[in-house]
Design an enzyme around this catalytic site. Structure first.
Site, PDB file in Angstrom:
ATOM      1  CG  HIS A 127       2.442  27.826   2.620  1.00 26.33           C
ATOM      2  ND1 HIS A 127       1.363  27.830   3.476  1.00 26.33           N
ATOM      3  CD2 HIS A 127       2.834  26.533   2.526  1.00 26.33           C
ATOM      4  CE1 HIS A 127       1.126  26.585   3.886  1.00 26.33           C
ATOM      5  NE2 HIS A 127       2.005  25.778   3.318  1.00 26.33           N
ATOM      6  CD  GLU A 128       4.961  25.397  -0.620  1.00 31.21           C
ATOM      7  OE1 GLU A 128       5.615  24.527  -0.012  1.00 31.21           O
ATOM      8  OE2 GLU A 128       3.725  25.423  -0.613  1.00 31.21           O
TER       9      GLU A 128
ATOM     10  CG  HIS B 177       6.407  24.012   4.159  1.00 29.79           C
ATOM     11  ND1 HIS B 177       6.043  23.191   5.193  1.00 29.79           N
ATOM     12  CD2 HIS B 177       5.273  24.275   3.472  1.00 29.79           C
ATOM     13  CE1 HIS B 177       4.729  22.968   5.138  1.00 29.79           C
ATOM     14  NE2 HIS B 177       4.234  23.628   4.103  1.00 29.79           N
TER      15      HIS B 177
ATOM     16  CB  CYS C 293      -0.372  23.516   5.420  1.00 31.24           C
ATOM     17  SG  CYS C 293       1.205  22.660   5.239  1.00 31.24           S
TER      18      CYS C 293
HETATM   19 NI    NI Z   1       2.273  23.701   3.483  1.00 31.83          NI
END
Ligand code: NI
Length: 182
Positions: free
Chosen positions: A131-132, A135, A89
């Site tokens: 992953h996004e 977030h 990340c």
């Molecule tokens: Ni990230």
């Protein structure tokens, strides 16, 4: 387009769930362009609004030369099949952890004009989508690691891969993805 500073691990802005994007105006387009520029400069395979300090449901992804912009994403499918890869990340630079993710993901959302879009991805793209998406909920990839999971430096990972190749062992699940950091 402007490269913006990337918010680092420990900053509470990374832990803030994004608000829905409701105005699909010129300003949003500028933010998205800056996010793409910042992602490419890093370089990374994705960037969430939280990583430039904005609490929005907004991210960009670039995998295999294709760029995606995604507002208000909703994951509509995750495969039962999973893949392990050394994920990183941009907000925790220099580190990786072996993270299991669904091998295929389908996400729906909107582009900068508010038009509905649907992205179907596998492997790296599926991983970047997940992953996004995390977030945007204020979560980081290290949150989803099993107890006792290792977080290692990129140097350590490279050393392990070299060692493994020297021994000519099958690489199996411990492959290093092209994903890089996101
Ligand atoms: Ni990230």
């Amino acid at each position: 387009m402007t490269v913006r500073p990337i918010v680092r691990f420990g900053d509470p802005r990374l832990r803030t769930r994004g608000e829905r994007v409701t105005r699909f105006d010129r300003h949003l387009g500028t933010v998205i362009d800056d996010m793409i520029e910042t992602m490419r400069d890093a370089p990374g395979a994705g960037l969430a609004a939280q990583q430039i300090g904005l609490a929005l449901q907004l991210c960009v992804i670039e995998v295999d030369g294709r760029t995606y912009e995604l507002a208000n994403p909703r994951i509509v499918h995750l495969s039962d099949e999973t893949e392990d890869a050394w994920e990183g990340c941009l907000s925790l630079p220099g580190f990786r952890a072996l993270r299991s993710r669904a091998a295929r993901a389908v996400v729906e959302g909107q582009d900068r004009t508010g038009r509905k879009i649907r992205i179907s991805g596998r492997s790296e793209l599926a991983r970047a989508i997940q992953h996004e998406y995390d977030h945007l909920q204020g979560e980081l990839y290290v949150d989803g690691l099993p107890a006792g999971a290792e977080i290692i430096t990129e140097e350590e990972l490279d050393a392990r891969i070299e060692e493994r190749q020297r021994r000519a062992e099958a690489s199996g699940s411990e492959r290093r993805p092209e994903l890089g950091q996101a």
